[in-house]
Design a protein around this motif. Structure first.
Motif, PDB file in Angstrom:
ATOM      1  N   LEU A  86       0.817  -1.369   0.098  1.00  0.00           N
ATOM      2  CA  LEU A  86      -0.168   0.208  -0.004  1.00  0.00           C
ATOM      3  C   LEU A  86       0.881   1.231  -0.069  1.00  0.00           C
ATOM      4  CD1 LEU A  86      -3.244   0.637   0.734  1.00  0.00           C
ATOM      5  CD2 LEU A  86      -2.060   1.469   2.757  1.00  0.00           C
ATOM      6  N   CYS A  87       0.591   2.096  -1.062  1.00  0.00           N
ATOM      7  CA  CYS A  87       1.345   3.664  -1.265  1.00  0.00           C
ATOM      8  C   CYS A  87       0.610   4.253  -0.102  1.00  0.00           C
ATOM      9  CB  CYS A  87       1.272   3.970  -2.278  1.00  0.00           C
ATOM     10  SG  CYS A  87       2.061   5.525  -2.356  1.00  0.00           S
ATOM     11  N   ILE A  88       1.241   4.954   0.688  1.00  0.00           N
ATOM     12  CA  ILE A  88       0.446   6.025   1.716  1.00  0.00           C
ATOM     13  C   ILE A  88      -0.297   7.200   1.096  1.00  0.00           C
ATOM     14  CG2 ILE A  88       2.469   7.450   2.405  1.00  0.00           C
ATOM     15  CD1 ILE A  88       0.270   6.064   4.907  1.00  0.00           C
ATOM     16  N   HIS A  89       0.177   7.413  -0.002  1.00  0.00           N
ATOM     17  CA  HIS A  89      -0.340   8.732  -0.549  1.00  0.00           C
ATOM     18  C   HIS A  89      -1.960   8.395  -0.809  1.00  0.00           C
ATOM     19  CE1 HIS A  89      -0.687  11.370  -4.593  1.00  0.00           C
ATOM     20  NE2 HIS A  89      -0.772  12.091  -3.481  1.00  0.00           N
ATOM     21  N   ARG A  90      -2.378   7.338  -1.970  1.00  0.00           N
ATOM     22  CA  ARG A  90      -3.468   7.307  -2.371  1.00  0.00           C
ATOM     23  C   ARG A  90      -3.810   5.897  -2.210  1.00  0.00           C
ATOM     24  NH1 ARG A  90      -4.282  11.639  -1.443  1.00  0.00           N
ATOM     25  NH2 ARG A  90      -4.955  13.393  -2.725  1.00  0.00           N
ATOM     26  N   GLY A  91      -3.095   5.061  -1.608  1.00  0.00           N
ATOM     27  CA  GLY A  91      -3.395   3.871  -1.261  1.00  0.00           C
ATOM     28  C   GLY A  91      -3.525   2.676  -2.462  1.00  0.00           C
ATOM     29  N   SER A  92      -2.549   2.947  -3.418  1.00  0.00           N
ATOM     30  CA  SER A  92      -2.549   2.007  -4.665  1.00  0.00           C
ATOM     31  C   SER A  92      -1.463   0.913  -4.144  1.00  0.00           C
ATOM     32  CB  SER A  92      -1.962   2.752  -5.897  1.00  0.00           C
ATOM     33  OG  SER A  92      -0.855   3.434  -5.667  1.00  0.00           O
ATOM     34  N   LYS A  93      -1.277  -0.067  -4.917  1.00  0.00           N
ATOM     35  CA  LYS A  93      -0.541  -1.148  -4.844  1.00  0.00           C
ATOM     36  C   LYS A  93       0.921  -0.923  -5.170  1.00  0.00           C
ATOM     37  CE  LYS A  93      -2.225  -5.336  -5.516  1.00  0.00           C
ATOM     38  NZ  LYS A  93      -2.311  -6.127  -4.402  1.00  0.00           N
ATOM     39  N   VAL A 114       9.464   2.434  -6.410  1.00  0.00           N
ATOM     40  CA  VAL A 114       8.677   3.464  -7.113  1.00  0.00           C
ATOM     41  C   VAL A 114       7.053   3.045  -7.102  1.00  0.00           C
ATOM     42  CG1 VAL A 114       8.380   5.093  -8.978  1.00  0.00           C
ATOM     43  CG2 VAL A 114      10.592   4.071  -8.549  1.00  0.00           C
ATOM     44  N   CYS A 115       6.186   3.942  -6.677  1.00  0.00           N
ATOM     45  CA  CYS A 115       4.748   3.810  -6.833  1.00  0.00           C
ATOM     46  C   CYS A 115       4.283   3.810  -8.366  1.00  0.00           C
ATOM     47  CB  CYS A 115       4.126   4.708  -5.770  1.00  0.00           C
ATOM     48  SG  CYS A 115       2.245   4.388  -6.017  1.00  0.00           S
ATOM     49  N   PRO A 116       3.453   2.917  -8.738  1.00  0.00           N
ATOM     50  CA  PRO A 116       2.979   3.104 -10.083  1.00  0.00           C
ATOM     51  C   PRO A 116       2.117   4.209 -10.362  1.00  0.00           C
ATOM     52  CG  PRO A 116       1.545   1.273  -8.794  1.00  0.00           C
ATOM     53  CD  PRO A 116       2.868   1.829  -8.098  1.00  0.00           C
ATOM     54  N   TYR A 117       1.411   4.837  -9.307  1.00  0.00           N
ATOM     55  CA  TYR A 117       0.534   5.877  -9.492  1.00  0.00           C
ATOM     56  C   TYR A 117       1.293   7.475  -9.647  1.00  0.00           C
ATOM     57  CZ  TYR A 117      -4.482   7.562  -8.933  1.00  0.00           C
ATOM     58  OH  TYR A 117      -5.707   8.231  -8.952  1.00  0.00           O
ATOM     59  N   HIS A 118       1.736   7.723  -8.778  1.00  0.00           N
ATOM     60  CA  HIS A 118       2.432   9.196  -9.029  1.00  0.00           C
ATOM     61  C   HIS A 118       3.866   9.108  -8.866  1.00  0.00           C
ATOM     62  CE1 HIS A 118      -1.690   9.630  -7.020  1.00  0.00           C
ATOM     63  NE2 HIS A 118      -2.047  10.325  -8.303  1.00  0.00           N
ATOM     64  N   GLY A 119       4.236   8.033  -8.726  1.00  0.00           N
ATOM     65  CA  GLY A 119       5.763   7.738  -8.621  1.00  0.00           C
ATOM     66  C   GLY A 119       6.517   8.147  -7.535  1.00  0.00           C
ATOM     67  N   TRP A 120       5.924   8.174  -6.178  1.00  0.00           N
ATOM     68  CA  TRP A 120       6.680   8.396  -4.968  1.00  0.00           C
ATOM     69  C   TRP A 120       7.683   7.327  -4.905  1.00  0.00           C
ATOM     70  CZ3 TRP A 120       3.315  10.203  -0.194  1.00  0.00           C
ATOM     71  CH2 TRP A 120       2.775  11.316  -0.637  1.00  0.00           C
ATOM     72  N   HIS A 121       9.035   7.805  -4.431  1.00  0.00           N
ATOM     73  CA  HIS A 121       9.959   6.661  -4.374  1.00  0.00           C
ATOM     74  C   HIS A 121       9.921   6.410  -2.776  1.00  0.00           C
ATOM     75  CE1 HIS A 121      10.890   7.893  -8.295  1.00  0.00           C
ATOM     76  NE2 HIS A 121      12.191   7.584  -8.338  1.00  0.00           N
TER      77      HIS A 121
END
Ligand code: FES
Ligand SMILES: [Fe+2]
Length: 331
Positions: free
Chosen positions: A56-63, A75-82
């Motif tokens: 879970l990415c803490i930004h918007r809960g994507s996988k 790297v998160c697939p949604y907004h690219g947070w590292h």
């Protein structure tokens, strides 16, 4: 209550190690999803190290398991947070000059690697990983079988592995003969700090191993943890076939079976021959274990009937009860 929340309330189950993937399925720089006790994990590997986090990415809960590894970070697939390997967010690409807030962290679980498998714990394990004595012995060839997906209770799945009197029926003409079922001679059960063990239990097997020959087999069992069990099968002349089984609990009626075998004979056998026998045996077990009712293993010995040959399974149930297992069992 969610499955995950229920499991987190049982410290025996929460604070243990479980296999969640094959090591070979996660290459350097790889990312994958895994499941454990109602939780979904992201597994990733960097610098040879395996990390297991909440998926879970803490930004918007994507996988995060849909993401990728870049320069040792995920790297998160949604907004690219590292995120770095400590779980801290190091970069929010829409605001490259802003330092990510301290709250921008993932939730990290514990991970280990052993016996060709990746292990994770959702809690704080007090135990080391269960032992597999033949793993470091080069005289034994190792073959990882499974995983097998059982829509069944994790404890009933382990208990089936500890039970020798089902061989002639469930594994007819393979591990026993239904027309000549073996009477089970009395055997000893030892309960100790390191789990429960048996003395050698003898059974006749018409097709005792991958060589396809009849054998008189002596099984010695050890169950070091509630969901990990092992046997060494002695078929004479120093030949031993050992099986390390570990069950990953997903829900009280759902689990994954992992199997590592260690064999010190039969060099001529191919890996495919060894695997095909394991696949056949576990498909036979699955058909029975998935249909046992109630699906939660009863730890009250007044439930179900027990006879002398069930001594090890009775010891298993008592031991689970003494350990305080509540999740997935009925009291
Ligand atoms: S949801 Fe992960 S970066 Fe936005
Ligand atoms: Fe079986």
């Amino acid at each position: 209550m969610s499955e995950f929340a229920a499991a987190m309330e049982d410290p025996v189950i929460r604070d243990d190690w479980y296999a969640v993937a094959r090591s070979s399925d996660l290459a350097e720089g790889g990312v994958m999803e895994a499941r454990l006790l109602g939780e979904t994990l992201v597994l990733w590997r960097t610098g040879g190290e395996v990390l297991a986090w909440k998926d879970l990415c803490i930004h918007r809960g994507s996988k995060l398991s849909l993401g990728w590894v870049k320069d040792g970070q995920i790297v998160c697939p949604y907004h690219g947070w590292h995120y770095d390997r400590t779980g801290a967010c190091t970069l929010m690409p829409a605001h490259p000059d802003v330092r990510p807030p301290a709250k921008a962290r993932t939730f990290a679980y514990r991970a280990r690697e052993a016996y060709g498998m990746i292990w994770a714990s959702l809690g704080e394990p007090e135990h080391e990983l269960p032992p597999f004595p033949e793993w470091d012995d080069d005289g034994f060839r190792k073959v990882l079988a499974g995983p097998y997906f059982f829509h069944a209770n994790p404890f009933r799945t382990v208990e089936n592995f500890l039970d020798v009197s089902h061989f002639p029926y469930v594994h007819a003409n393979l591990n026993g003969d239904p027309d000549r079922p073996d009477p089970i001679e009395d055997f000893d059960v030892f309960v100790g700090e390191d789990g429960i063990r048996t003395s050698e239990i003898m059974v006749f097997q018409p097709y005792g191993d991958h060589r396809g020959i009849p054998v008189n087999a002596g099984y010695t069992f050890h169950c070091p943890r509630p969901l990990t069990a092992y046997f060494s099968k002695n078929t004479g002349e120093g030949n031993r076939f050992c099986t390390f089984l570990t069950v990953t609990p997903l829900a009280p009626d759902d689990c994954i079976v992992w199997l590592q075998v260690a064999i010190n004979f039969g060099e001529e056998l191919t890996e495919a021959q060894i695997l095909s026998r394991q696949d056949r045996v576990f498909a036979q077990d699955k058909r029975i274990v998935e249909t046992q009712r109630p699906y939660e293993i009863p730890l009250d010995l007044r439930e179900e009937l027990h006879v002398r040959s069930d001594k090890y399974c009775v010891a298993y149930r008592k031991w689970l009860k003494d350990l305080g297992v509540a999740w997935g069992a009925s009291a």
